[in-house]
Design a protein around this motif. Structure first.
Motif, PDB file in Angstrom:
ATOM      1  N   UNK A 212       0.784  -1.230   0.000  1.00  0.00           N
ATOM      2  CA  UNK A 212       0.000   0.000   0.000  1.00  0.00           C
ATOM      3  C   UNK A 212       0.813   1.275   0.000  1.00  0.00           C
ATOM      4  N   UNK A 213       2.130   1.188   0.001  1.00  0.00           N
ATOM      5  CA  UNK A 213       2.965   2.391   0.052  1.00  0.00           C
ATOM      6  C   UNK A 213       3.179   3.029  -1.314  1.00  0.00           C
ATOM      7  N   UNK A 214       2.871   2.276  -2.380  1.00  0.00           N
ATOM      8  CA  UNK A 214       2.923   2.834  -3.731  1.00  0.00           C
ATOM      9  C   UNK A 214       1.565   2.591  -4.363  1.00  0.00           C
ATOM     10  N   UNK A 215       0.903   3.664  -4.779  1.00  0.00           N
ATOM     11  CA  UNK A 215      -0.435   3.559  -5.354  1.00  0.00           C
ATOM     12  C   UNK A 215      -0.447   4.209  -6.727  1.00  0.00           C
ATOM     13  N   UNK A 216      -1.549   4.071  -7.402  1.00  0.00           N
ATOM     14  CA  UNK A 216      -1.717   4.682  -8.715  1.00  0.00           C
ATOM     15  C   UNK A 216      -3.095   4.389  -9.240  1.00  0.00           C
ATOM     16  N   UNK A 217      -3.767   5.406  -9.732  1.00  0.00           N
ATOM     17  CA  UNK A 217      -5.118   5.242 -10.245  1.00  0.00           C
ATOM     18  C   UNK A 217      -5.179   5.681 -11.699  1.00  0.00           C
ATOM     19  N   UNK A 244       5.907   4.764 -18.995  1.00  0.00           N
ATOM     20  CA  UNK A 244       6.336   6.138 -18.731  1.00  0.00           C
ATOM     21  C   UNK A 244       5.667   6.695 -17.484  1.00  0.00           C
ATOM     22  N   UNK A 245       5.835   5.978 -16.375  1.00  0.00           N
ATOM     23  CA  UNK A 245       5.215   6.369 -15.122  1.00  0.00           C
ATOM     24  C   UNK A 245       6.185   7.198 -14.289  1.00  0.00           C
ATOM     25  N   UNK A 246       5.643   8.189 -13.623  1.00  0.00           N
ATOM     26  CA  UNK A 246       6.448   9.039 -12.743  1.00  0.00           C
ATOM     27  C   UNK A 246       6.081   8.746 -11.296  1.00  0.00           C
ATOM     28  N   UNK A 247       7.092   8.809 -10.398  1.00  0.00           N
ATOM     29  CA  UNK A 247       6.875   8.646  -8.968  1.00  0.00           C
ATOM     30  C   UNK A 247       6.642  10.022  -8.356  1.00  0.00           C
ATOM     31  N   UNK A 253       2.649   8.581   0.961  1.00  0.00           N
ATOM     32  CA  UNK A 253       3.592   7.673   0.343  1.00  0.00           C
ATOM     33  C   UNK A 253       3.858   8.075  -1.088  1.00  0.00           C
ATOM     34  N   UNK A 254       4.226   7.092  -1.896  1.00  0.00           N
ATOM     35  CA  UNK A 254       4.499   7.350  -3.308  1.00  0.00           C
ATOM     36  C   UNK A 254       3.259   7.081  -4.143  1.00  0.00           C
ATOM     37  N   UNK A 255       3.147   7.856  -5.219  1.00  0.00           N
ATOM     38  CA  UNK A 255       2.045   7.660  -6.155  1.00  0.00           C
ATOM     39  C   UNK A 255       2.624   7.597  -7.557  1.00  0.00           C
ATOM     40  N   UNK A 256       2.105   6.608  -8.334  1.00  0.00           N
ATOM     41  CA  UNK A 256       2.465   6.501  -9.739  1.00  0.00           C
ATOM     42  C   UNK A 256       1.559   7.427 -10.539  1.00  0.00           C
ATOM     43  N   UNK A 257       2.137   8.219 -11.397  1.00  0.00           N
ATOM     44  CA  UNK A 257       1.358   9.113 -12.247  1.00  0.00           C
ATOM     45  C   UNK A 257       1.771   8.907 -13.690  1.00  0.00           C
ATOM     46  N   UNK A 258       0.797   8.952 -14.592  1.00  0.00           N
ATOM     47  CA  UNK A 258       1.068   8.785 -16.012  1.00  0.00           C
ATOM     48  C   UNK A 258       1.002  10.128 -16.708  1.00  0.00           C
TER      49      UNK A 258
END
Length: 732
Positions: A212-217, A244-247, A253-258
């Motif tokens: 759960x420390x890295x998420x992304x929607x 091409x995901x950014x942290x 925590x961390x989130x993945x963003x596109x």
């Protein structure tokens, strides 16, 4: 302090990115979770389908549906079964051995839903319907639940107290798998594992892998993924690079963003003109050369349409450059999705040559690394890669990303794949044939051939010789699937000296995937297109397909290999069998002996799809050891009231008349029996040792007894049997 977000992990894992994460959210997520010390390497595209049994091998966590090899975690020694047959009537006994093994294969360090198909050495072992193609005692799948019990077979072998339940790990257990098809060794297995229903979003996988420390929607999804590596970051690195995901660092925590739709706009008014009286350039732009972008980019992935085999989709850009770049993604994608991914990656590399640095006022602190923004007066979309408070100004480092819009046309091909038909094994169809000597060497015993076949999924069956008391004696296995069926038309009597271009034969084969083809003269001379219809051996050179499994055979050569005697005994519905040497088995030879002339033979075949054994029986006539009927018989008057009679012998020892000399004898000695028949009764029997005889007038008159005609039968006396007769009629 600088806040940095990289667009890909790559070699930066554990390095600059690790330090950046530590600065963002503290040590709770730093080296303790995402970036642990380096350990064993996980599986990648090149070895997802290579089965291992090495101690300490990493078991990946599976998502979606994919094909994996697994790791053997337990196995028994090979179990040997001894079969002894023969030994009766002075014949030596034959001892054969078969082997089986029981073993367990770990599949996933995460619970799975089901296992569908299984391949052994690349061939189907288990079909999608759950049917096994090879004999197996039992198969059990432990799905990896936290409450799963120990396997009973392993517990019985190792002891209940010493057997782990492997909770949280999915594994399969094979019990007594027959190894004859795999060289008497445990084959290399691959499994189609269904860990989740449908495609899995990569944001959900990241959350599960990181606790759960890295998420992304709103991120992309893949049909399947084997997650492994030295740490969580290593497992997610290929996805980060491919999509091409950014942290983005946040308080939680961390989130993945596109890089998708743009957010806020940075206006001209937000730029600094001077700081502390020093004039600043608010916008600095730079661009890379075209040579730095690969001219071609290939994505290597797994394609479900090709049974999850490794596949490649490649895109090429116009313009200068010779460098080619590859991206390995140990995930399951469609051909369209992989091609679109390659094109998107190429577009990001091409667009990403443009970089820009902005110096803004304090209000720019609301823009976080990873955000995609527009800049007033500058075309395109830009992603913030770095934000830093510097000399009383906020410095933003941006890189251009592709804008929304065009997509490459769909329709990428997955390519062709030669695959084994996934059909149930089905029931076995068995035929027995008492064959003539088709080869070039005379036989020394009757040739009793067993041909077995079935539907498209049929493979093989075990053969057994059935005794008169019902005892079943093992006799090896069948040959590969034979082409067989039935005859739909009545075949008239023909000629052994002419090619029949008038009549034809309609046959229906056992299965629709079976086929018959034509053959030219050279192929016919090599034995192509020989078939057994009833008990006559026929050869055909032309075929016409008349239905899904029906064919019409034309240009027939009849009564081959001495079977002209069987030309007038045909009927509709009789058996049809292609005579191909590698598709015929001789079960009696397994016992070291042959069939008894005049005796009966009963054979049973049992395959994995047979509820009841398939049986066939025949009375042994010994066609292979029976001399052929003489030919070119003749008679003429001897001018003294008697007859001169002659004939030409035929031989079982070879069929090609090459030198023009007499054919080889093929028997221990040359001998013929002549029988004179009047009104169906034998009136005289004569044995001679050469192909000719003088019938004296006195003997003729006595034998004829005033009858109108006499029938004369000529038979060659063979080493093991009496030949079939040539018949002539002598006038009275």
């Amino acid at each position: 302090m600088a806040t940095i977000v990289l667009t890909a992990l790559g070699t930066a894992i554990g390095g600059p990115l690790g330090a950046a994460v530590g600065g963002l959210i503290g040590n709770s997520l730093d080296h303790a979770v995402l970036f642990k010390p380096k350990g064993r390497e996980g599986r990648r595209l090149t070895d997802m389908q290579v089965q291992t049994s090495t101690y300490g091998t990493q078991v990946p966590r599976l998502f979606g549906t994919l094909r994996v090899a697994g790791t053997v975690i337990w196995a028994t020694d090979l179990q040997e079964t001894k079969h002894r047959s023969g030994g009766g009537k002075g014949r030596p006994s034959v001892t054969s051995y078969s082997y089986s093994a029981s073993f367990a294969v770990a599949l996933s360090a995460r619970a799975v839903r089901a296992v569908r198909r299984i391949w052994a050495d690349g061939n189907l072992l288990r079909g999608a319907a759950g049917d096994f193609k090879t004999e197996l005692g039992a198969f059990r799948l432990h799905r990896g639940g936290e409450d799963q019990p120990v396997d009973p077979l392993i517990a019985a072998a190792e002891g209940v107290g010493l057997t782990p339940a492997h909770r949280g790990m999915a594994y399969a257990v094979f019990e007594d798998l027959a190894l004859a098809d795999y060289g008497n060794r445990i084959p290399s297995l691959t499994f189609e594992v269904e860990a989740d229903e449908g495609a899995v979003a990569i944001g959900e996988m990241a959350a599960e892998l990181s606790g759960g420390l890295l998420t992304g929607e709103g991120l992309a999804a893949v049909d399947g993924l084997a997650a492994g590596g030295t740490d969580v970051g290593d497992a997610l690195a290929p996805l980060t690079e491919a999509f091409d995901l950014a942290f983005v660092g946040e308080e939680e925590g961390l989130r993945w963003a596109a890089s998708a739709q743009a957010g806020a706009e940075i206006g001209v008014g937000a730029l600094c003109r001077s700081v502390n009286g020093r004039v600043l350039d608010g916008v600095e732009r730079s661009g890379g050369s075209a040579d730095a972008v690969p001219a071609a980019l290939a994505v290597r992935y797994h394609d479900a349409a090709r049974d999850y085999q490794a596949s490649v989709q490649r895109v090429v850009r116009p313009g200068p450059g010779r460098m080619e770049q590859g991206l390995e993604l140990a995930a399951v994608l469609s051909g369209d999705a992989a091609r679109e991914l390659a094109a998107s990656k190429m577009g990001r590399l091409w667009t990403g040559r443009s970089a820009m640095t902005l110096r803004c006022g304090w209000a720019a602190l609301r823009h976080a690394p990873g955000d995609v923004v527009t800049v007033e007066g500058v075309p395109g979309l830009w992603r913030i890669e770095e934000r830093e408070w510097e000399a009383m100004a906020v410095r933003l480092s941006l890189r251009r990303v592709p804008g929304a819009g065009g997509a490459i046309p769909a329709g990428a091909s997955s390519g062709s794949l030669v695959r084994q038909a996934d059909q149930p094994h089905g029931a076995t169809v068995l035929m027995l044939a008492d064959l003539p000597p088709i080869g070039e060497v005379a036989a020394t015993a009757p040739i009793i051939a067993a041909a077995a076949s079935g539907g498209e999924g049929w493979r093989s069956a075990a053969l057994f010789i059935m005794s008169g008391t019902g005892e079943a004696m093992p006799a090896g296995r069948t040959a590969p699937r034979a082409v067989m069926g039935r005859v739909d038309t009545l075949l008239p009597e023909g000629s052994v000296t002419l090619v029949d271009a008038v009549n034809s034969i309609d046959v229906t084969l056992l299965a629709e995937d079976m086929t018959l083809g034509g053959a030219d003269e050279a192929a016919l001379a090599q034995g192509r297109n020989l078939c057994l219809i009833g008990r006559e051996v026929i050869q055909f050179s032309e075929t016409v397909q008349t239905g899904a499994a029906s064919f019409r055979l034309r240009r027939l050569r009849r009564g081959l290999f001495g079977t002209e005697w069987a030309m007038d005994g045909h009927e509709v519905g009789e058996g049809f069998l292609m005579l191909e040497q590698d598709r015929l088995a001789e079960p009696l030879s397994v016992q070291g002996g042959g069939a008894e002339m005049g005796g009966s033979v009963r054979i049973a075949a049992v395959g994995v799809g047979d509820g009841e054994p398939a049986e066939a029986a025949l009375i042994v006539s010994g066609e292979a050891v029976t001399p052929l009927a003489p030919v070119h018989s003749w008679f003429e008057a001897d001018r003294a009231g008697g007859w001169k009679i002659g004939w030409t012998r035929r031989s079982r020892n070879g069929w090609r008349w090459i030198s023009g000399a007499d054919v080889p004898l093929g028997e221990d000695r040359e001998s013929y029996e002549l029988r004179m028949l009047v009104a169906g009764e034998v009136v005289r029997r004569v044995v001679v040792d050469r192909p000719g005889w003088a019938y004296p007038a006195a003997m003729w008159d006595a034998d004829l007894g005033g009858a109108g005609t006499m029938a004369l039968e000529i038979r060659q006396m063979g080493s093991q049997a009496m030949g079939r007769p040539a018949r002539i009629m002598l006038p009275g």
